[in-house]
Design a protein around this motif. Structure first.
Motif, PDB file in Angstrom:
ATOM      1  N   ALA A   1      -6.115   9.076  18.481  1.00 47.02           N
ATOM      2  CA  ALA A   1      -7.583   9.047  18.387  1.00 47.02           C
ATOM      3  C   ALA A   1      -8.059   7.711  17.824  1.00 47.02           C
ATOM      4  CB  ALA A   1      -8.061  10.207  17.509  1.00 47.02           C
ATOM      5  N   VAL A   2      -7.326   7.181  16.856  1.00 49.32           N
ATOM      6  CA  VAL A   2      -7.701   5.872  16.285  1.00 49.32           C
ATOM      7  C   VAL A   2      -7.551   4.791  17.353  1.00 49.32           C
ATOM      8  CG1 VAL A   2      -7.102   4.120  14.568  1.00 49.32           C
ATOM      9  CG2 VAL A   2      -7.087   6.530  13.931  1.00 49.32           C
ATOM     10  N   LYS A   3      -6.434   4.840  18.054  1.00 48.06           N
ATOM     11  CA  LYS A   3      -6.211   3.849  19.119  1.00 48.06           C
ATOM     12  C   LYS A   3      -7.346   3.921  20.134  1.00 48.06           C
ATOM     13  CE  LYS A   3      -3.671   4.743  22.604  1.00 48.06           C
ATOM     14  NZ  LYS A   3      -2.564   5.148  23.480  1.00 48.06           N
ATOM     15  N   ASP A   4      -7.721   5.134  20.540  1.00 43.52           N
ATOM     16  CA  ASP A   4      -8.778   5.305  21.556  1.00 43.52           C
ATOM     17  C   ASP A   4     -10.111   4.783  21.024  1.00 43.52           C
ATOM     18  OD1 ASP A   4      -6.958   6.344  23.270  1.00 43.52           O
ATOM     19  OD2 ASP A   4      -7.499   8.446  22.954  1.00 43.52           O
ATOM     20  N   THR A   5     -10.366   5.015  19.742  1.00 45.14           N
ATOM     21  CA  THR A   5     -11.623   4.513  19.161  1.00 45.14           C
ATOM     22  C   THR A   5     -11.648   2.985  19.201  1.00 45.14           C
ATOM     23  OG1 THR A   5     -11.738   6.413  17.687  1.00 45.14           O
ATOM     24  CG2 THR A   5     -13.048   4.503  17.070  1.00 45.14           C
ATOM     25  N   ILE A   6     -10.531   2.373  18.800  1.00 37.90           N
ATOM     26  CA  ILE A   6     -10.479   0.906  18.765  1.00 37.90           C
ATOM     27  C   ILE A   6     -10.599   0.324  20.175  1.00 37.90           C
ATOM     28  CG2 ILE A   6      -8.968  -1.072  18.268  1.00 37.90           C
ATOM     29  CD1 ILE A   6      -7.930   0.607  15.837  1.00 37.90           C
ATOM     30  N   LEU A   7      -9.968   1.002  21.124  1.00 35.54           N
ATOM     31  CA  LEU A   7     -10.014   0.507  22.502  1.00 35.54           C
ATOM     32  C   LEU A   7     -11.300   0.888  23.214  1.00 35.54           C
ATOM     33  CD1 LEU A   7      -6.314   1.175  23.619  1.00 35.54           C
ATOM     34  CD2 LEU A   7      -7.345  -0.990  22.904  1.00 35.54           C
ATOM     35  N   GLY A   8     -12.093   1.741  22.557  1.00 42.51           N
ATOM     36  CA  GLY A   8     -13.372   2.157  23.150  1.00 42.51           C
ATOM     37  C   GLY A   8     -13.210   3.118  24.297  1.00 42.51           C
ATOM     38  N   ALA A   9     -12.091   3.883  24.308  1.00 37.06           N
ATOM     39  CA  ALA A   9     -11.820   4.796  25.432  1.00 37.06           C
ATOM     40  C   ALA A   9     -12.666   6.054  25.305  1.00 37.06           C
ATOM     41  CB  ALA A   9     -10.345   5.166  25.445  1.00 37.06           C
TER      42      ALA A   9
ATOM     43  N   TRP B   1       0.829  -1.202   0.000  1.00 34.88           N
ATOM     44  CA  TRP B   1       0.000   0.000   0.000  1.00 34.88           C
ATOM     45  C   TRP B   1       0.860   1.248   0.000  1.00 34.88           C
ATOM     46  CZ3 TRP B   1       0.553  -3.707   3.686  1.00 34.88           C
ATOM     47  CH2 TRP B   1       1.296  -3.353   4.807  1.00 34.88           C
ATOM     48  N   LYS B   2       0.158   2.397  -0.207  1.00 31.92           N
ATOM     49  CA  LYS B   2       0.838   3.690  -0.187  1.00 31.92           C
ATOM     50  C   LYS B   2       0.728   4.246   1.232  1.00 31.92           C
ATOM     51  CE  LYS B   2      -1.106   7.161  -2.179  1.00 31.92           C
ATOM     52  NZ  LYS B   2      -1.854   7.909  -3.159  1.00 31.92           N
ATOM     53  N   PRO B   3       1.810   4.399   1.974  1.00 32.12           N
ATOM     54  CA  PRO B   3       1.710   4.875   3.361  1.00 32.12           C
ATOM     55  C   PRO B   3       1.186   6.308   3.413  1.00 32.12           C
ATOM     56  CG  PRO B   3       3.901   3.994   2.902  1.00 32.12           C
ATOM     57  CD  PRO B   3       3.200   4.104   1.586  1.00 32.12           C
ATOM     58  N   THR B   4       0.430   6.627   4.478  1.00 28.69           N
ATOM     59  CA  THR B   4      -0.030   7.996   4.717  1.00 28.69           C
ATOM     60  C   THR B   4       0.735   8.555   5.923  1.00 28.69           C
ATOM     61  OG1 THR B   4      -1.841   7.200   6.109  1.00 28.69           O
ATOM     62  CG2 THR B   4      -2.306   7.473   3.758  1.00 28.69           C
ATOM     63  N   SER B   5       0.469   9.816   6.291  1.00 31.16           N
ATOM     64  CA  SER B   5       1.250  10.446   7.375  1.00 31.16           C
ATOM     65  C   SER B   5       0.342  11.094   8.419  1.00 31.16           C
ATOM     66  CB  SER B   5       2.176  11.522   6.792  1.00 31.16           C
ATOM     67  OG  SER B   5       2.908  11.007   5.711  1.00 31.16           O
ATOM     68  N   PRO B   6      -0.373  10.279   9.210  1.00 30.32           N
ATOM     69  CA  PRO B   6      -1.242  10.877  10.234  1.00 30.32           C
ATOM     70  C   PRO B   6      -0.396  11.536  11.327  1.00 30.32           C
ATOM     71  CG  PRO B   6      -1.145   8.500  10.496  1.00 30.32           C
ATOM     72  CD  PRO B   6      -0.389   8.820   9.243  1.00 30.32           C
ATOM     73  N   SER B   7      -1.004  12.531  11.999  1.00 35.99           N
ATOM     74  CA  SER B   7      -0.319  13.157  13.126  1.00 35.99           C
ATOM     75  C   SER B   7      -0.362  12.206  14.315  1.00 35.99           C
ATOM     76  CB  SER B   7      -1.028  14.466  13.500  1.00 35.99           C
ATOM     77  OG  SER B   7      -2.331  14.164  13.974  1.00 35.99           O
ATOM     78  N   ALA B   8       0.456  12.501  15.328  1.00 37.81           N
ATOM     79  CA  ALA B   8       0.451  11.689  16.560  1.00 37.81           C
ATOM     80  C   ALA B   8      -0.941  11.705  17.186  1.00 37.81           C
ATOM     81  CB  ALA B   8       1.495  12.232  17.533  1.00 37.81           C
ATOM     82  N   GLU B   9      -1.611  12.873  17.136  1.00 39.29           N
ATOM     83  CA  GLU B   9      -2.956  12.992  17.726  1.00 39.29           C
ATOM     84  C   GLU B   9      -3.960  12.114  16.970  1.00 39.29           C
ATOM     85  OE1 GLU B   9      -1.017  15.641  16.879  1.00 39.29           O
ATOM     86  OE2 GLU B   9      -0.467  16.193  18.934  1.00 39.29           O
ATOM     87  N   GLU B  10      -3.834  12.107  15.664  1.00 36.52           N
ATOM     88  CA  GLU B  10      -4.754  11.274  14.866  1.00 36.52           C
ATOM     89  C   GLU B  10      -4.551   9.790  15.181  1.00 36.52           C
ATOM     90  OE1 GLU B  10      -5.540  13.848  10.794  1.00 36.52           O
ATOM     91  OE2 GLU B  10      -3.547  13.022  11.125  1.00 36.52           O
ATOM     92  N   LEU B  11      -3.306   9.372  15.330  1.00 34.79           N
ATOM     93  CA  LEU B  11      -3.045   7.966  15.666  1.00 34.79           C
ATOM     94  C   LEU B  11      -3.617   7.639  17.042  1.00 34.79           C
ATOM     95  CD1 LEU B  11       0.599   7.318  14.386  1.00 34.79           C
ATOM     96  CD2 LEU B  11      -1.521   6.359  13.481  1.00 34.79           C
TER      97      LEU B  11
END
Ligand code: AMP
Ligand code: ZN
Length: 135
Positions: free
Chosen positions: A127-135, A115-125
């Motif tokens: 937020a994704v982690k928190d969504t997956i963990l349901g925080a 795939w073509k890598p993207t460049s999310p910010s630390a905050e975006e990453l």
């Protein structure tokens, strides 16, 4: 599943280029291969995708893939190998019967499975982690 082509192939009702078979799985050559040796691990029971397939069956599919991949490395002298498994149309799944692609890779084979890598910010990453963990 009466109308599922992979059910028919897996059960031997439609001929295929089978390179491995046991009680639960059949491994066939893909008829539109990305590279020489591109194969598909098909469970004999019908499951649409990763979300439907039981854990023990998917574990069995990976075991079969390892066995077949090792044989390919020896016999086809491939330089690398991708395991690919698509779920849903958005992910490129075209046959709705779970299957695991085994794709031998060769230097300069001209395929682009990565795939073509993207460049999310630390905050975006975060937020994704928190969504997956349901925080
Ligand atoms: P996917 O896009 O992950 O659903 O992959 C489906 C794959 O099945 C494609 O690589 C097709 O080339 C392959 N395929 C479809 N029909 C057949 C068939 N009758 N025999 C062998 N391979 C097939
Ligand atoms: Zn099926």
């Amino acid at each position: 599943m009466d109308n599922c082509i992979f059910c028919k192939i897996a059960k031997g009702e439609i001929p295929s280029n089978t390179i491995y078979e046991d009680d639960s799985f059949r491994v066939i050559l893909d008829n539109g291969p990305a590279t020489k040796g591109h194969a598909l691990v098909l469970p004999k029971e019908h499951y649409a995708d990763l979300f439907e397939i039981p854990e023990d069956v998917v574990a069995g599919a990976v075991k079969v893939a390892k066995k077949v991949a090792s044989n390919m490395k020896e016999k086809l002298s491939c330089d690398g190998l991708n395991l690919v498994q698509n779920n849903g149309e958005a992910a490129g799944q075209t046959v709705m019967h779970f299957h695991l692609h085994i794709i031998p890779r060769y230097e300069n084979d001209g395929q682009h499975i990565l795939w073509k890598p993207t460049s999310p910010s630390a905050e975006e990453l975060t937020a994704v982690k928190d969504t997956i963990l349901g925080a």
